[in-house]
Design an enzyme around this catalytic site. Structure first.
Site, PDB file in Angstrom:
ATOM      1  N   CYS A 134       0.831  -1.193   0.000  1.00  0.00           N
ATOM      2  CA  CYS A 134       0.000   0.000   0.000  1.00  0.00           C
ATOM      3  C   CYS A 134       0.871   1.250   0.000  1.00  0.00           C
ATOM      4  O   CYS A 134       2.045   1.221   0.345  1.00  0.00           O
ATOM      5  CB  CYS A 134      -0.899   0.013   1.227  1.00  0.00           C
ATOM      6  SG  CYS A 134      -1.786  -1.532   1.507  1.00  0.00           S
ATOM      7  N   ARG A 166       3.294   0.009  -6.785  1.00  0.00           N
ATOM      8  CA  ARG A 166       3.177  -0.941  -5.680  1.00  0.00           C
ATOM      9  C   ARG A 166       1.962  -1.864  -5.854  1.00  0.00           C
ATOM     10  O   ARG A 166       1.891  -2.901  -5.196  1.00  0.00           O
ATOM     11  CB  ARG A 166       3.018  -0.170  -4.357  1.00  0.00           C
ATOM     12  CG  ARG A 166       4.270   0.570  -3.940  1.00  0.00           C
ATOM     13  CD  ARG A 166       3.989   1.566  -2.826  1.00  0.00           C
ATOM     14  NE  ARG A 166       5.237   2.010  -2.210  1.00  0.00           N
ATOM     15  CZ  ARG A 166       5.635   1.677  -0.996  1.00  0.00           C
ATOM     16  NH1 ARG A 166       4.890   0.907  -0.245  1.00  0.00           N
ATOM     17  NH2 ARG A 166       6.772   2.118  -0.514  1.00  0.00           N
ATOM     18  N   TRP A 169      -3.970  -2.242  -0.977  1.00  0.00           N
ATOM     19  CA  TRP A 169      -4.033  -3.596  -1.521  1.00  0.00           C
ATOM     20  C   TRP A 169      -4.707  -4.441  -0.447  1.00  0.00           C
ATOM     21  O   TRP A 169      -4.208  -4.564   0.651  1.00  0.00           O
ATOM     22  CB  TRP A 169      -2.641  -4.130  -1.837  1.00  0.00           C
ATOM     23  CG  TRP A 169      -2.715  -5.422  -2.612  1.00  0.00           C
ATOM     24  CD1 TRP A 169      -2.959  -6.661  -2.120  1.00  0.00           C
ATOM     25  CD2 TRP A 169      -2.574  -5.573  -4.016  1.00  0.00           C
ATOM     26  NE1 TRP A 169      -2.970  -7.585  -3.132  1.00  0.00           N
ATOM     27  CE2 TRP A 169      -2.739  -6.947  -4.313  1.00  0.00           C
ATOM     28  CE3 TRP A 169      -2.318  -4.692  -5.062  1.00  0.00           C
ATOM     29  CZ2 TRP A 169      -2.656  -7.445  -5.608  1.00  0.00           C
ATOM     30  CZ3 TRP A 169      -2.240  -5.195  -6.354  1.00  0.00           C
ATOM     31  CH2 TRP A 169      -2.407  -6.553  -6.613  1.00  0.00           C
ATOM     32  N   ASN A 182      -0.403   0.973   6.475  1.00  0.00           N
ATOM     33  CA  ASN A 182       0.197  -0.134   5.729  1.00  0.00           C
ATOM     34  C   ASN A 182       0.617  -1.200   6.727  1.00  0.00           C
ATOM     35  O   ASN A 182       1.079  -0.876   7.823  1.00  0.00           O
ATOM     36  CB  ASN A 182       1.451   0.316   4.978  1.00  0.00           C
ATOM     37  CG  ASN A 182       1.144   1.272   3.850  1.00  0.00           C
ATOM     38  OD1 ASN A 182      -0.008   1.467   3.478  1.00  0.00           O
ATOM     39  ND2 ASN A 182       2.177   1.883   3.304  1.00  0.00           N
ATOM     40  N   GLY A 183       0.527  -2.462   6.344  1.00  0.00           N
ATOM     41  CA  GLY A 183       1.000  -3.530   7.222  1.00  0.00           C
ATOM     42  C   GLY A 183      -0.132  -4.359   7.772  1.00  0.00           C
ATOM     43  O   GLY A 183      -1.199  -4.492   7.161  1.00  0.00           O
ATOM     44  N   GLU A 199      20.185 -21.852   0.071  1.00  0.00           N
ATOM     45  CA  GLU A 199      19.868 -20.478  -0.308  1.00  0.00           C
ATOM     46  C   GLU A 199      20.908 -19.499   0.229  1.00  0.00           C
ATOM     47  O   GLU A 199      21.306 -18.549  -0.455  1.00  0.00           O
ATOM     48  CB  GLU A 199      18.467 -20.109   0.189  1.00  0.00           C
ATOM     49  CG  GLU A 199      18.091 -18.640   0.087  1.00  0.00           C
ATOM     50  CD  GLU A 199      18.070 -18.092  -1.325  1.00  0.00           C
ATOM     51  OE1 GLU A 199      17.919 -16.863  -1.466  1.00  0.00           O
ATOM     52  OE2 GLU A 199      18.224 -18.867  -2.298  1.00  0.00           O
ATOM     53  N   LYS A 217      23.142 -17.005  -2.086  1.00  0.00           N
ATOM     54  CA  LYS A 217      23.179 -15.548  -1.913  1.00  0.00           C
ATOM     55  C   LYS A 217      24.609 -15.046  -1.809  1.00  0.00           C
ATOM     56  O   LYS A 217      24.973 -14.035  -2.407  1.00  0.00           O
ATOM     57  CB  LYS A 217      22.405 -15.148  -0.653  1.00  0.00           C
ATOM     58  CG  LYS A 217      20.928 -15.108  -0.812  1.00  0.00           C
ATOM     59  CD  LYS A 217      20.502 -13.934  -1.678  1.00  0.00           C
ATOM     60  CE  LYS A 217      19.146 -14.221  -2.303  1.00  0.00           C
ATOM     61  NZ  LYS A 217      19.148 -15.220  -3.358  1.00  0.00           N
ATOM     62  N   GLU A 232      26.314 -15.238  -5.222  1.00  0.00           N
ATOM     63  CA  GLU A 232      25.758 -14.300  -6.193  1.00  0.00           C
ATOM     64  C   GLU A 232      26.344 -12.901  -6.060  1.00  0.00           C
ATOM     65  O   GLU A 232      26.682 -12.264  -7.062  1.00  0.00           O
ATOM     66  CB  GLU A 232      24.240 -14.191  -6.005  1.00  0.00           C
ATOM     67  CG  GLU A 232      23.421 -15.321  -6.553  1.00  0.00           C
ATOM     68  CD  GLU A 232      21.947 -15.070  -6.344  1.00  0.00           C
ATOM     69  OE1 GLU A 232      21.220 -15.007  -7.346  1.00  0.00           O
ATOM     70  OE2 GLU A 232      21.510 -14.919  -5.189  1.00  0.00           O
ATOM     71  N   HIS A 256      30.492 -37.121   4.989  1.00  0.00           N
ATOM     72  CA  HIS A 256      30.567 -37.836   3.723  1.00  0.00           C
ATOM     73  C   HIS A 256      31.319 -37.022   2.666  1.00  0.00           C
ATOM     74  O   HIS A 256      30.985 -37.083   1.480  1.00  0.00           O
ATOM     75  CB  HIS A 256      29.160 -38.195   3.239  1.00  0.00           C
ATOM     76  CG  HIS A 256      28.449 -39.124   4.164  1.00  0.00           C
ATOM     77  ND1 HIS A 256      28.586 -40.498   4.113  1.00  0.00           N
ATOM     78  CD2 HIS A 256      27.606 -38.871   5.204  1.00  0.00           C
ATOM     79  CE1 HIS A 256      27.859 -41.055   5.057  1.00  0.00           C
ATOM     80  NE2 HIS A 256      27.256 -40.091   5.743  1.00  0.00           N
ATOM     81  N   LYS A 287      18.079 -10.372 -13.798  1.00  0.00           N
ATOM     82  CA  LYS A 287      16.971 -10.531 -12.856  1.00  0.00           C
ATOM     83  C   LYS A 287      16.017 -11.637 -13.299  1.00  0.00           C
ATOM     84  O   LYS A 287      15.553 -12.424 -12.495  1.00  0.00           O
ATOM     85  CB  LYS A 287      16.213  -9.209 -12.718  1.00  0.00           C
ATOM     86  CG  LYS A 287      15.092  -9.242 -11.687  1.00  0.00           C
ATOM     87  CD  LYS A 287      15.638  -9.473 -10.292  1.00  0.00           C
ATOM     88  CE  LYS A 287      14.547  -9.635  -9.266  1.00  0.00           C
ATOM     89  NZ  LYS A 287      15.077 -10.063  -7.959  1.00  0.00           N
TER      90      LYS A 287
END
Length: 609
Positions: free
Chosen positions: A2, A27, A74, A98-99, A481, A485, A488, A504, A604
């Site tokens: 929002c 947004r 939203w 917002n939130g 992940e 990161k 990257e 192992h 992206k």
């Protein structure tokens, strides 16, 4: 996400607020509204749909007033409608928000008992009534607002105006961004500097826990202890671009900090916060999950790791067999699809070429296809039988952060829904897991308060040539992940392993020069993970333990460094533990001086094979 705009000005402000809201249309939103002070009284205009609808309302019923607030909403709590649109108001105060307010049910029940009447289905309206209650009790506006804000639980940004208080705006931030703009004879509030660019280029960003009191051009900011706070005024160039960095050094940092808000929006789409249950707006979905012989999950990169987390959730909660593979491998190995099979594809852009090709292959083999995407107009969303949105908003940094946690925020309710549809979960367990999910934004806000410590650790990690990440169970994908990161954006070689696999092979790499990052909440697998961690330390490895308070206490003093994550239900640990691995990678890259937002050789969205 929002959008918020507030003006304490010297001329009628409704038109300027609408123009500023247009700058926040990126947004996404489904309704909009404005409230101003007209001869000291609160008046407002709201409309369902785009800002053009609000423009039409304002042409028919102009809204004067020099002090006002505006909002693009939203829908989270409550469907898109004019009644649910912001601003929400009583005769004494109007607010935009917002939130998500986690404890709105308890507050609403308390206020109803005191005679307050609610007109919307939103959590936001409780803020207006709570402030009104304190005004009724004789508190002045500033004190009434601060008293009410202290009772709110969740992630939020708020802006408000008060009856009879010309030139007064009060704002507050906890997890959702809010900026203050400084004009010559005016001051402003906004979700980001881009919204305020037509008015000023001098902007401060509130810290979590801050309250700002604007009286005309005078601005006073107070911290979480109600002490005067001096937030740096920055000269921005937001007017030159679509999305500004909100005071952060990089878009990636901004997007890490946006996670409490965007996770809240995504969860609110899939959860009923009153009933603490999952709500699926797609009627075919529950039937497909209930009848599925197998679920096939496929994605690329970070989205694939979100799918790996989903595999654990679907199998553990719903007892639904899951096969998962990266999209570039899945279709070329000619998988055997079962009858009554469901295939799930995850993509931020919705245009990833390999993922799209895998989806088309599954459709050709009679699978019901589901897509979790951040761009609802994308090709993958259009071609899937069922499209499930995430609400991360635009993600500018190439390394995915908020898109990943929003994917988890969609997968978790879907796994709960599958468990209910297949008869493997009772209502009490659904309530418990949904409550845990709704608390995730608050926990992330709490974690991000330690950012200065993570910055120091990032500098230490930046000195390494090789880094290992370890995790077990649902946190194993977080190890993968975390390693991705770091690779990257810092260009440091890193690998993620299941902790039990250390013996192992990878244990041969351990020495005092190799940091080992262990992701180990104090859950049912903690003791086994710590046992593997002890093997690392016995060989001189430098362990960074990411755990909760109990896990850090139980690990002992031999651990080189620790990162404490708030204690929470183990079910939501992937959502919470994603943030420290992102933040650690970010600060390692900053320490190395790499191009964080646009790392070399990466794009992206990968729209070719």
């Amino acid at each position: 996400m929002c959008g918020i705009v507030g003006i304490a000005g010297t001329k009628d402000c409704a038109g300027a607020i609408v123009d500023a809201l247009r700058r926040l249309e990126y947004r996404g939103y489904d309704s909009a509204g404005i409230a101003t002070l007209v001869q000291g009284k609160i008046d407002r205009r709201r409309a369902l749909g785009k800002l053009s609808a609000l423009d039409a309302v304002l042409r028919d019923r102009p809204l004067p007033g020099h002090t006002g607030i505006g909002h693009t909403r939203w829908a989270t709590h409550g469907k898109p409608s004019e009644l649910n649109a912001h601003p929400h108001a009583t005769d004494k105060v109007a607010i935009v928000h917002n939130g998500i307010i986690e404890n709105f049910r308890e507050l609403r029940a308390e206020l109803i008992a005191k005679g307050h009447k609610f007109e919307s289905e939103t959590d936001s309206e409780v803020c207006a009534h709570l402030i009104s209650q304190y005004l009724d009790e004789g508190l002045p506006p500033e004190q009434a607002a601060k008293t009410a804000i202290k009772r709110l639980e969740g992630a939020y940004a708020l802006a408000m105006i008060f009856k009879g208080e010309e030139g007064l705006l009060i704002g507050a931030r906890m997890g959702s961004p809010l900026a203050v703009g400084y004009g010559v004879n005016e001051a402003y509030l906004g979700s980001d500097a881009f919204a305020l660019a037509p008015f000023t280029n001098r902007v401060s960003y509130l810290d979590d826990g801050d309250v700002v009191v604007v009286r005309g051009p005078e601005v006073k900011i107070y911290d979480v202890q109600d002490r005067p706070a001096n937030r740096e005024i920055k000269v921005t160039s937001a007017s030159a671009g679509l999305v500004d960095k909100a005071g952060h050094r990089h878009y990636m940092a901004k997007e890490i900090h946006e996670q409490p808000e965007v996770i809240a929006h995504t969860l609110a789409h899939y959860l009923d916060p009153d009933a603490r249950t999952v709500r699926l707006n797609e009627p075919r979905l529950a039937k497909a999950l209930a009848e599925a012989m197998r679920l096939t999950i496929s994605a690329c990169g970070t989205a694939y790791y979100a799918g790996l987390v989903g595999k654990y959730w679907f199998e553990q909660l719903a007892r639904l067999p899951v096969e998962i593979d990266v999209a570039s491998e899945l279709r070329y190995r000619q998988p055997v699809y079962p009858e009554n099979g469901v295939a799930l594809y995850i993509s931020q852009s919705g245009e990833t070429a390999d993922t799209l090709a895998a989806l088309r292959d599954a459709k050709a083999h009679g699978q019901v296809t589901i897509a979790i995407v951040n761009v609802p107009e994308s090709t993958i969303a259009r071609e899937a039988d069922i499209a499930l949105p995430t609400f991360a908003g635009p993600e500018i940094g190439v390394a995915s952060t908020k898109a990943f946690t929003c994917q988890l925020s969609a997968l978790a309710p879907l796994a709960i829904a599958a468990a209910r549809a297949r008869g493997h979960m009772d209502l009490a367990t659904e309530n418990k897991l949904c409550s845990a999910l709704l608390g995730a934004p608050r926990h992330i806000v709490e974690f991000l308060k330690q950012e200065s410590r993570i910055e120091h650790l990032g500098g230490e990690v930046a000195k390494a040539r090789d880094v290992l990440y370890l995790g077990r169970g649902v946190n194993y994908p977080l190890a993968l992940e975390g390693a991705l990161k770091l690779k990257e954006i810092s260009y440091i070689h890193a690998e993620g392993y299941a902790a039990g696999e250390m013996k192992h092979g990878p244990i041969a790499l351990i020495d005092e020069k190799v940091p080992v990052i262990v992701i180990a909440p104090h859950d049912a697998l903690y003791e086994k993970t710590v046992s593997n961690m002890q093997e690392v330390m016995a060989r001189g490895g430098k362990v960074i333990l990411i755990s909760d308070k109990a896990g850090i206490a139980a690990a002992g003093a031999q651990v080189w460094q620790t990162v404490e994550v708030p204690e929470a239900d183990p079910f939501i640990s992937p959502l919470l533990y994603a943030v420290p691995v992102q933040t650690l990678a970010y600060y390692a890259a900053v320490a190395k001086g790499t191009d964080v937002d646009q790392p070399r050789n990466l794009a992206k969205s990968v729209t070719v094979e």
